[in-house]
Design a protein around this motif. Structure first.
Motif, PDB file in Angstrom:
ATOM      1  N   ARG A 200       0.835  -1.215   0.000  1.00  0.00           N
ATOM      2  CA  ARG A 200       0.000   0.000   0.000  1.00  0.00           C
ATOM      3  C   ARG A 200       0.863   1.256   0.000  1.00  0.00           C
ATOM      4  N   ASP A 201       1.862   1.327   0.861  1.00  0.00           N
ATOM      5  CA  ASP A 201       2.723   2.509   0.931  1.00  0.00           C
ATOM      6  C   ASP A 201       3.495   2.701  -0.374  1.00  0.00           C
ATOM      7  N   GLY A 202       4.020   1.583  -0.933  1.00  0.00           N
ATOM      8  CA  GLY A 202       4.764   1.685  -2.179  1.00  0.00           C
ATOM      9  C   GLY A 202       3.882   2.123  -3.341  1.00  0.00           C
ATOM     10  N   MET A 203       2.689   1.572  -3.411  1.00  0.00           N
ATOM     11  CA  MET A 203       1.759   1.933  -4.482  1.00  0.00           C
ATOM     12  C   MET A 203       1.338   3.401  -4.387  1.00  0.00           C
ATOM     13  N   LEU A 204       1.047   3.866  -3.173  1.00  0.00           N
ATOM     14  CA  LEU A 204       0.655   5.274  -3.008  1.00  0.00           C
ATOM     15  C   LEU A 204       1.778   6.205  -3.448  1.00  0.00           C
ATOM     16  N   ASP A 205       3.015   5.827  -3.153  1.00  0.00           N
ATOM     17  CA  ASP A 205       4.150   6.650  -3.556  1.00  0.00           C
ATOM     18  C   ASP A 205       4.280   6.697  -5.076  1.00  0.00           C
ATOM     19  N   VAL A 206       4.151   5.535  -5.727  1.00  0.00           N
ATOM     20  CA  VAL A 206       4.298   5.487  -7.186  1.00  0.00           C
ATOM     21  C   VAL A 206       3.133   6.180  -7.873  1.00  0.00           C
ATOM     22  N   LEU A 207       1.917   5.977  -7.381  1.00  0.00           N
ATOM     23  CA  LEU A 207       0.736   6.583  -8.016  1.00  0.00           C
ATOM     24  C   LEU A 207       0.727   8.112  -7.939  1.00  0.00           C
ATOM     25  N   SER A 208       1.542   8.668  -7.038  1.00  0.00           N
ATOM     26  CA  SER A 208       1.602  10.129  -6.919  1.00  0.00           C
ATOM     27  C   SER A 208       2.675  10.753  -7.810  1.00  0.00           C
ATOM     28  N   ARG A 209       3.435   9.923  -8.527  1.00  0.00           N
ATOM     29  CA  ARG A 209       4.529  10.454  -9.352  1.00  0.00           C
ATOM     30  C   ARG A 209       4.008  11.017 -10.666  1.00  0.00           C
ATOM     31  N   ASP A 210       4.874  11.851 -11.286  1.00  0.00           N
ATOM     32  CA  ASP A 210       4.476  12.568 -12.506  1.00  0.00           C
ATOM     33  C   ASP A 210       4.205  11.623 -13.672  1.00  0.00           C
ATOM     34  N   VAL A 212       2.871   8.769 -13.758  1.00  0.00           N
ATOM     35  CA  VAL A 212       1.540   8.175 -13.666  1.00  0.00           C
ATOM     36  C   VAL A 212       0.495   9.176 -14.159  1.00  0.00           C
ATOM     37  N   HIS A 213       0.656  10.443 -13.762  1.00  0.00           N
ATOM     38  CA  HIS A 213      -0.269  11.476 -14.257  1.00  0.00           C
ATOM     39  C   HIS A 213      -0.177  11.605 -15.777  1.00  0.00           C
ATOM     40  N   THR A 214       1.031  11.463 -16.324  1.00  0.00           N
ATOM     41  CA  THR A 214       1.208  11.530 -17.780  1.00  0.00           C
ATOM     42  C   THR A 214       0.510  10.367 -18.466  1.00  0.00           C
ATOM     43  N   LEU A 215       0.653   9.185 -17.890  1.00  0.00           N
ATOM     44  CA  LEU A 215      -0.016   8.012 -18.466  1.00  0.00           C
ATOM     45  C   LEU A 215      -1.526   8.187 -18.479  1.00  0.00           C
ATOM     46  N   ARG A 216      -2.064   8.713 -17.386  1.00  0.00           N
ATOM     47  CA  ARG A 216      -3.512   8.943 -17.337  1.00  0.00           C
ATOM     48  C   ARG A 216      -3.946   9.997 -18.343  1.00  0.00           C
ATOM     49  N   ALA A 217      -3.122  11.027 -18.495  1.00  0.00           N
ATOM     50  CA  ALA A 217      -3.461  12.087 -19.452  1.00  0.00           C
ATOM     51  C   ALA A 217      -3.445  11.572 -20.885  1.00  0.00           C
ATOM     52  N   GLY A 219      -4.448   8.664 -21.741  1.00  0.00           N
ATOM     53  CA  GLY A 219      -5.539   7.724 -21.929  1.00  0.00           C
ATOM     54  C   GLY A 219      -5.204   6.269 -21.692  1.00  0.00           C
ATOM     55  N   VAL A 220      -4.097   5.999 -21.010  1.00  0.00           N
ATOM     56  CA  VAL A 220      -3.737   4.608 -20.699  1.00  0.00           C
ATOM     57  C   VAL A 220      -4.758   4.058 -19.704  1.00  0.00           C
ATOM     58  N   PRO A 221      -5.288   2.849 -19.948  1.00  0.00           N
ATOM     59  CA  PRO A 221      -6.291   2.282 -19.035  1.00  0.00           C
ATOM     60  C   PRO A 221      -5.779   2.206 -17.595  1.00  0.00           C
ATOM     61  N   GLU A 222      -6.681   2.444 -16.644  1.00  0.00           N
ATOM     62  CA  GLU A 222      -6.305   2.458 -15.237  1.00  0.00           C
ATOM     63  C   GLU A 222      -5.757   1.097 -14.780  1.00  0.00           C
ATOM     64  N   ARG A 223      -6.337   0.024 -15.296  1.00  0.00           N
ATOM     65  CA  ARG A 223      -5.850  -1.305 -14.912  1.00  0.00           C
ATOM     66  C   ARG A 223      -4.392  -1.494 -15.314  1.00  0.00           C
ATOM     67  N   SER A 224      -4.056  -1.014 -16.511  1.00  0.00           N
ATOM     68  CA  SER A 224      -2.675  -1.118 -16.986  1.00  0.00           C
ATOM     69  C   SER A 224      -1.738  -0.262 -16.144  1.00  0.00           C
ATOM     70  N   ILE A 225      -2.202   0.919 -15.755  1.00  0.00           N
ATOM     71  CA  ILE A 225      -1.381   1.798 -14.915  1.00  0.00           C
ATOM     72  C   ILE A 225      -1.086   1.133 -13.570  1.00  0.00           C
ATOM     73  N   ILE A 226      -2.110   0.523 -12.992  1.00  0.00           N
ATOM     74  CA  ILE A 226      -1.963  -0.055 -11.655  1.00  0.00           C
ATOM     75  C   ILE A 226      -1.048  -1.276 -11.676  1.00  0.00           C
ATOM     76  N   PHE A 227      -1.342  -2.218 -12.575  1.00  0.00           N
ATOM     77  CA  PHE A 227      -0.648  -3.509 -12.521  1.00  0.00           C
ATOM     78  C   PHE A 227       0.630  -3.547 -13.363  1.00  0.00           C
TER      79      PHE A 227
END
Length: 313
Positions: A200-210, A212-217, A219-227
């Motif tokens: 949980r701590d590691g994932m929260l740290d990675v999900l807050s990085r730039d 990840v925001h670029t990938l979401r912008a 249009g990369v699927p959320e499932r792909s971003i997470i796993f």
């Protein structure tokens, strides 16, 4: 990667040698010896001296160790002077029990712990706070106490699983699974708590990085971003925890094996120590050391796969 593997192999060989030597020397410092254990309380000095000579206990310690090491390098771990059984045969007979406990616990703790960690990192809220509470409880409760509670609840009160004993897999696959459920559950709680919080701590740290925001912008699927991206980047400390957990389970199984009367290596180590059965102690220590070496080697390979920078010497 090849240089990394060769360097780890060299360290592993040195570790096996050092541990076997230290085990031999420390056992020699404990009160009593094998000859007194065999003879009991009533023996004559002549009989005691004769038995020590027969067991080669009258030789210098380094000579005894050199004799053991020479045979061990050929695959001969000797014979127990207490039981008369071959050390290698007895260890092979009990190794499956301990490995079933250790590997079963590792698989359960890894799947449940990482699953909870990813879920709480994505969802957060009350579920995240629940994982924090679970972590505190998991760290506080000792495995042997949990084992006793599980026996009372699920073996005595409900009679859903056997309270003691171990059924080999080839004898009955269903009985094998049933005999492992309670001990694996008792051993898994601590690992689940630790892995869930670390993931949980590691994932929260990675999900807050730039990135990840670029990938979401983009249009990369959320499932792909997470796993595919977040979990892989957060995986190195998680792999470290899994390796440390697996190694710590080698010692943790001793009490749990005693609670469930399982014929594993932990009980053999305790029994051999109380009887001053040096060949058996050396064999168990060597087996545990080799397992630690294999685990550390697997963790290093996982590091190299997850992060190519680790491969660079």
């Amino acid at each position: 990667m090849t240089r990394l593997i060769l360097r780890r192999l060299a360290i592993s060989v040195s570790l096996v040698f050092v541990v076997s030597l230290l085990t031999f020397l420390l056992q020699s410092l404990t009160p009593g010896d094998t000859a007194r254990t065999i003879l009991g309380s009533n023996y004559t000095p002549e009989g005691y001296a004769q038995l020590r000579e027969q067991l080669h206990l009258d030789q210098p310690l380094l000579a005894q160790y050199g004799n053991w090491l020479g045979h061990a390098l050929t695959g001969d771990l000797g014979t127990s002077p207490i039981s008369g059984l071959g050390v290698g045969t007895e260890i092979a007979h009990r190794l499956g029990v301990t490995l079933a406990l250790v590997l079963g616990t590792t698989v359960v703790a890894t799947v449940v712990g990482i699953g909870l960690g990813v879920l709480t990192a994505v969802r957060g809220g009350r579920l995240g706070r629940a994982v924090d509470v679970l972590s505190m409880v998991g760290f506080a409760l000792p495995s042997f106490w949990l084992a006793l509670v599980l026996v009372v609840l699920f073996a005595v009160a409900i009679r859903l699983f056997p309270a003691t004993g171990y059924v080999p897999f080839l004898e009955s696959p269903g009985g094998w699974v049933a005999s492992l459920v309670l001990p694996v559950a008792a051993l898994s709680v601590h690992g689940i708590a630790h892995l869930a919080k670390q993931t949980r701590d590691g994932m929260l740290d990675v999900l807050s990085r730039d990135f990840v925001h670029t990938l979401r912008a983009n249009g990369v699927p959320e499932r792909s971003i997470i796993f595919r991206h977040a979990l892989r980047n957060a995986a190195i400390p998680v792999v470290t925890v899994i390796g440390l957990m697996l190694i710590s389970l080698l010692g943790g199984t001793v009490l749990v094996e005693a609670v469930f009367a399982m014929p594993g290596l932990g009980g053999l180590a305790v029994q051999s120590t109380t009887q001053h059965d040096l060949p058996m102690i050396q064999g168990v220590a060597l087996t545990f050391t080799l397992i630690v070496v294999v685990v550390n080697f697997a963790v290093d390979l996982a590091y190299g796969w997850l992060n190519p920078k680790v491969r660079v010497p």
